[in-house]
Design an enzyme around this catalytic site. Structure first.
Site, PDB file in Angstrom:
ATOM      1  N   ASP A 252       0.863  -1.179   0.000  1.00 37.08           N
ATOM      2  CA  ASP A 252       0.000   0.000   0.000  1.00 37.08           C
ATOM      3  C   ASP A 252       0.905   1.236   0.000  1.00 37.08           C
ATOM      4  O   ASP A 252       1.444   1.599   1.031  1.00 37.08           O
ATOM      5  CB  ASP A 252      -0.892  -0.011   1.235  1.00 37.08           C
ATOM      6  CG  ASP A 252      -1.789   1.207   1.366  1.00 37.08           C
ATOM      7  OD1 ASP A 252      -1.845   2.021   0.427  1.00 37.08           O
ATOM      8  OD2 ASP A 252      -2.427   1.349   2.420  1.00 37.08           O
TER       9      ASP A 252
ATOM     10  N   GLU B 286      -0.885  10.760   0.194  1.00 30.35           N
ATOM     11  CA  GLU B 286      -2.237  10.191   0.282  1.00 30.35           C
ATOM     12  C   GLU B 286      -2.555   9.779   1.706  1.00 30.35           C
ATOM     13  O   GLU B 286      -3.686   9.951   2.184  1.00 30.35           O
ATOM     14  CB  GLU B 286      -2.352   8.987  -0.664  1.00 30.35           C
ATOM     15  CG  GLU B 286      -3.770   8.438  -0.826  1.00 30.35           C
ATOM     16  CD  GLU B 286      -4.114   7.324   0.148  1.00 30.35           C
ATOM     17  OE1 GLU B 286      -5.258   6.830   0.105  1.00 30.35           O
ATOM     18  OE2 GLU B 286      -3.251   6.931   0.971  1.00 30.35           O
TER      19      GLU B 286
ATOM     20  N   ASP C   8      -5.457   1.764  -6.030  1.00 34.41           N
ATOM     21  CA  ASP C   8      -4.983   1.601  -4.659  1.00 34.41           C
ATOM     22  C   ASP C   8      -5.226   0.155  -4.266  1.00 34.41           C
ATOM     23  O   ASP C   8      -5.790  -0.624  -5.035  1.00 34.41           O
ATOM     24  CB  ASP C   8      -5.714   2.569  -3.714  1.00 34.41           C
ATOM     25  CG  ASP C   8      -4.870   2.986  -2.518  1.00 34.41           C
ATOM     26  OD1 ASP C   8      -4.105   2.133  -2.009  1.00 34.41           O
ATOM     27  OD2 ASP C   8      -4.983   4.139  -2.073  1.00 34.41           O
TER      28      ASP C   8
END
Length: 352
Positions: A177, A209, A232
């Site tokens: 991630d 982010e 994502d």
């Protein structure tokens, strides 16, 4: 996955990028895209924006955030131990006993993060969930002065980085991630660049982010896309204790996940689904009834609004040291995005 693309993925996963300290990974991105993008630029926020066919009247933006959760140094104990606060959403339980790296100006410094051993915890302490205040970084320094000669307040900290391959095409690493999403949007641009394009395609390595979608907001304003697709990770639910009734039935290796819901433009979503079916790309479906907590949120709200889609990569054990993905899911997601933009002629109407 081609050998050069796989090496690029490994390089991303070995490069630190906690929010606010993304320069090293952005250097990796710039070097990789230079061979196939028509233009590459870095904006004042640090977003790297690579484009193919920049003169086209219709602009499509792929957003994959490069930043990972991390920590930053805040205090030195007299005995040389170091305290830090988190960058992004950590579960402190995940940090106990981890090998860490402090990315100091003089080079990376190995560290461990821990607390007093279980043998020394009181009965009451054993019942409590660990707090970040109870954890410290240990670099082996004997004094505060020794630690301060190597480390400064504000230096970023990450888990020890690196990709580990596993059985059945799976791999684990910190920062899947969202370095996997970043890899996907860059690779999709490369694959699309090998074909005829009628639209301008912008692959953006967005920053920050994890602290509020900040890079997607500023880069989208600069690109001003007509269509935006965020990539994502999403929670894989193919492991014990997760309730699939609300989180959906999402498995590693079954393909990228196309989201439906109010944050996603229905025309974009249906075109993604149709493209996957036409190209025989396996995919999964998921839904969110709220504004999603990723770059798709910022994309949709840019300027007068952007026709937004969300393609996600299944990820087990998110925000931990052992985030796990199926490499084939990444490959299929890149194929899907490339096929999506190659199939556009620039005259489509994405009005819901």
């Amino acid at each position: 996955m081609e050998a050069s693309s796989y090496e690029f993925l490994k390089q991303l996963l070995h490069t630190p990028s906690p929010s606010g300290y993304e320069r090293p990974i952005q250097d990796v991105v710039r070097k990789y895209v230079a061979s196939f993008a028509d233009t590459v630029r870095t904006d004042a926020h640090g977003n790297v924006i690579a484009c193919k066919n920049p003169e086209a009247k219709v602009r499509v933006m792929f957003a994959g955030h490069c930043d990972q959760i991390g920590m930053l140094v805040t205090h030195f104990h007299d005995s040389g131990f170091i305290y830090a606060q988190t960058i992004g959403g950590w579960d402190p339980q995940q940090l106990i006993g981890q090998r860490m790296v402090i990315w100091a100006s003089g080079g990376p410094i190995p560290a461990v993060i821990s607390r007093k051993p279980i043998h020394l915890l009181t009965d009451e302490e054993r019942k409590q969930v660990v707090k970040l205040d109870d954890l410290w970084l240990d670099i082996g320094a004997k004094t505060k002065q020794e630690a301060q000669e190597l480390v400064r307040i504000g230096d970023p900290v990450t888990l020890q980085l690196g990709l580990v391959e596993m059985r059945n095409g799976l791999a684990n690493s910190p920062a899947m991630d969202n370095k996997t999403g970043l890899w996907t949007v860059i690779e999709a641009l490369r694959r699309a660049s090998l074909q005829s394009l009628q639209v301008g395609v912008y692959a953006v390595s967005t920053v920050a982010e994890e602290i509020g979608l900040r890079g997607a907001q500023t880069s989208a304003f600069g690109v001003d896309p007509h269509i935006g697709i965020a990539v994502d990770v999403t929670h894989a639910t193919d492991c014990p204790t997760i309730d699939k009734r609300q989180q959906g039935d999402i498995a590693l290796g079954n393909g990228p996940v196309i989201f439906r819901g109010p944050n996603m433009n229905p025309v974009v979503t249906e075109r993604l689904i149709a493209t996957a079916k036409e190209k025989l790309i396996p995919f999964q479906m998921s839904a969110s009834g709220r504004a999603v907590p990723n770059d798709a949120n910022a994309l949709q709200l840019n300027r007068a609004g952007v026709a937004t889609g969300l393609v996600s990569l299944p990820n087990r054990y998110m925000h931990s040291a052992v985030e796990m993905v199926a490499l084939e899911d990444l490959d299929r997601a890149a194929d899907l995005l490339a096929a999506f933009v190659v199939g556009l002629n620039g005259d489509e109407d994405f009005t819901p």
